[in-house]
Write a protein that holds these residues in place. Sequence first.
Motif, PDB file in Angstrom:
ATOM      1  N   GLY A  11       3.791   5.161  31.839  1.00  0.00           N
ATOM      2  CA  GLY A  11       4.880   4.933  32.777  1.00  0.00           C
ATOM      3  C   GLY A  11       5.944   3.993  32.261  1.00  0.00           C
ATOM      4  N   ILE A  12       6.008   3.796  30.945  1.00  0.00           N
ATOM      5  CA  ILE A  12       6.947   2.833  30.368  1.00  0.00           C
ATOM      6  C   ILE A  12       8.238   3.507  29.919  1.00  0.00           C
ATOM      7  N   SER A  13       8.113   4.720  29.363  1.00  0.00           N
ATOM      8  CA  SER A  13       9.277   5.377  28.751  1.00  0.00           C
ATOM      9  C   SER A  13       9.548   6.737  29.372  1.00  0.00           C
ATOM     10  N   LEU A  14      10.834   7.067  29.397  1.00  0.00           N
ATOM     11  CA  LEU A  14      11.307   8.389  29.812  1.00  0.00           C
ATOM     12  C   LEU A  14      11.921   9.062  28.597  1.00  0.00           C
ATOM     13  N   CYS A  15      11.571  10.313  28.371  1.00  0.00           N
ATOM     14  CA  CYS A  15      12.185  11.096  27.298  1.00  0.00           C
ATOM     15  C   CYS A  15      12.986  12.227  27.930  1.00  0.00           C
ATOM     16  N   THR A  16      14.219  12.405  27.473  1.00  0.00           N
ATOM     17  CA  THR A  16      15.058  13.506  27.944  1.00  0.00           C
ATOM     18  C   THR A  16      15.482  14.360  26.755  1.00  0.00           C
ATOM     19  N   GLY A  17      15.541  15.659  26.946  1.00  0.00           N
ATOM     20  CA  GLY A  17      15.984  16.582  25.911  1.00  0.00           C
ATOM     21  C   GLY A  17      17.120  17.435  26.433  1.00  0.00           C
ATOM     22  N   SER A  18      18.009  17.844  25.530  1.00  0.00           N
ATOM     23  CA  SER A  18      19.237  18.491  25.984  1.00  0.00           C
ATOM     24  C   SER A  18      19.674  19.602  25.044  1.00  0.00           C
ATOM     25  N   TRP A  19      20.577  20.424  25.562  1.00  0.00           N
ATOM     26  CA  TRP A  19      21.214  21.444  24.738  1.00  0.00           C
ATOM     27  C   TRP A  19      22.224  20.837  23.767  1.00  0.00           C
ATOM     28  N   ASP A  20      22.409  19.508  23.798  1.00  0.00           N
ATOM     29  CA  ASP A  20      23.255  18.855  22.795  1.00  0.00           C
ATOM     30  C   ASP A  20      22.497  18.588  21.490  1.00  0.00           C
ATOM     31  N   ASN A  21      21.249  19.088  21.413  1.00  0.00           N
ATOM     32  CA  ASN A  21      20.382  19.007  20.224  1.00  0.00           C
ATOM     33  C   ASN A  21      19.619  17.700  20.089  1.00  0.00           C
ATOM     34  N   PHE A  22      19.778  16.767  21.039  1.00  0.00           N
ATOM     35  CA  PHE A  22      19.178  15.451  20.904  1.00  0.00           C
ATOM     36  C   PHE A  22      18.115  15.181  21.965  1.00  0.00           C
ATOM     37  N   LEU A  23      17.132  14.360  21.586  1.00  0.00           N
ATOM     38  CA  LEU A  23      16.203  13.746  22.524  1.00  0.00           C
ATOM     39  C   LEU A  23      16.576  12.278  22.653  1.00  0.00           C
ATOM     40  N   LYS A  24      16.405  11.729  23.835  1.00  0.00           N
ATOM     41  CA  LYS A  24      16.667  10.301  24.034  1.00  0.00           C
ATOM     42  C   LYS A  24      15.456   9.666  24.709  1.00  0.00           C
ATOM     43  N   ILE A  25      15.081   8.503  24.198  1.00  0.00           N
ATOM     44  CA  ILE A  25      13.975   7.719  24.770  1.00  0.00           C
ATOM     45  C   ILE A  25      14.588   6.560  25.524  1.00  0.00           C
ATOM     46  N   TRP A  26      14.226   6.452  26.807  1.00  0.00           N
ATOM     47  CA  TRP A  26      14.788   5.430  27.698  1.00  0.00           C
ATOM     48  C   TRP A  26      13.693   4.463  28.145  1.00  0.00           C
ATOM     49  N   ASN A  27      14.070   3.205  28.326  1.00  0.00           N
ATOM     50  CA  ASN A  27      13.183   2.192  28.920  1.00  0.00           C
ATOM     51  C   ASN A  27      13.826   1.678  30.196  1.00  0.00           C
TER      52      ASN A  27
END
Length: 347
Positions: free
Chosen positions: A331-347
């Motif tokens: 429950g610490i990190s959120l990962c998002t993926g997109s059609w912009d080709n990138f994944l982002k890790i959020w805290n």
Amino acid sequence: MGDPNMERDMTPLDREIYGLRLKIAEKRQAVFDTSLVEAAQGYEPLAPLKIKIRRTLKGHLTKIYAMDWSHDSRHVLSASQDSRLLVWDSYTGNKIHAVELKCTWVMCCAYAPSGNFVASGGLDNVCSIYDLKDEEASIAGKATKILSGHDGYIGECVFLSDKQILTSSGDHMCILWDIGTGHQITALKDHVGEVDCLSVWNKNTFLSGSTDTTVKLWDLRSGMCKQTLDGHESDVVDLKWMKNGQNFVTASDDGIIRMFDIRADQVIAEYRAEIIQAGASCVDTSISGRIIFAGYDDFNVVCWDSLLGTSVGVLSEHQARVSCLGVDEEGISLCTGSWDNFLKIWN
């Protein structure tokens, strides 16, 4: 009230089914005395969330369609239409495994509980299992096992263990597989539309969402659908169990996030913009369940207060449709993926 014109065009059996559905809807409405948001009035509102990007994972060459966290809450699996599965170290941002796929049109991916295997599926109608310990085979795109039996695309795949995996498909079915033998254990049929998403609660119970606008609750011991929940007006494209095992959240092309309660047998809360301008594509919740993270076709991730139904933050760093997201097991990190080709890790 039913539609007289609709009923006039029905066969006697269809008319009976339609009448029973209306009675079920009436009984649900009769016990719907309040919504979650109404019952939660008086709770302290959440302060605006301050979520920051920890890492941007760059490596895919085209649209990312799916992602999955490893059980260690460190490694992330992603699938893209560049014909690759990539395994990332979310702490460092480095790629640690690459799997070449035979099919470009991948739609889903999954991490095995042990972290030793990954799976993918798509428009090739098969679920492919790869052994990450065999680096040479992975790079060459050689699958450990190919599970063939669906007559439509693979919408979702979820490992129950290193020995079993569950798949859903455009052929309206879900199938439980024995990975070792490659044979079907159980075929589950009840949807009348393509089955695009799954969420597993335990080894016996899971949810499926479909283009028929319904969510179904299944018991793998009997192979039967135990509950059908209505509420969406368009395709159900993603869903996640909440930690209590009684509630789950769904995302739909109608742009509305809904929370269901299996005890109430219906929707108990809706989360929507005043003017809906984009469909919802993916959904997950914080470990407490207080925050719902929802990805949309308008490039944004909205953070909803699940009790009060208000937005407490918008993550707007992606430059294209947010196609997938997930919260790690800690429950610490959120990962998002997109059609912009990138994944982002959020805290």
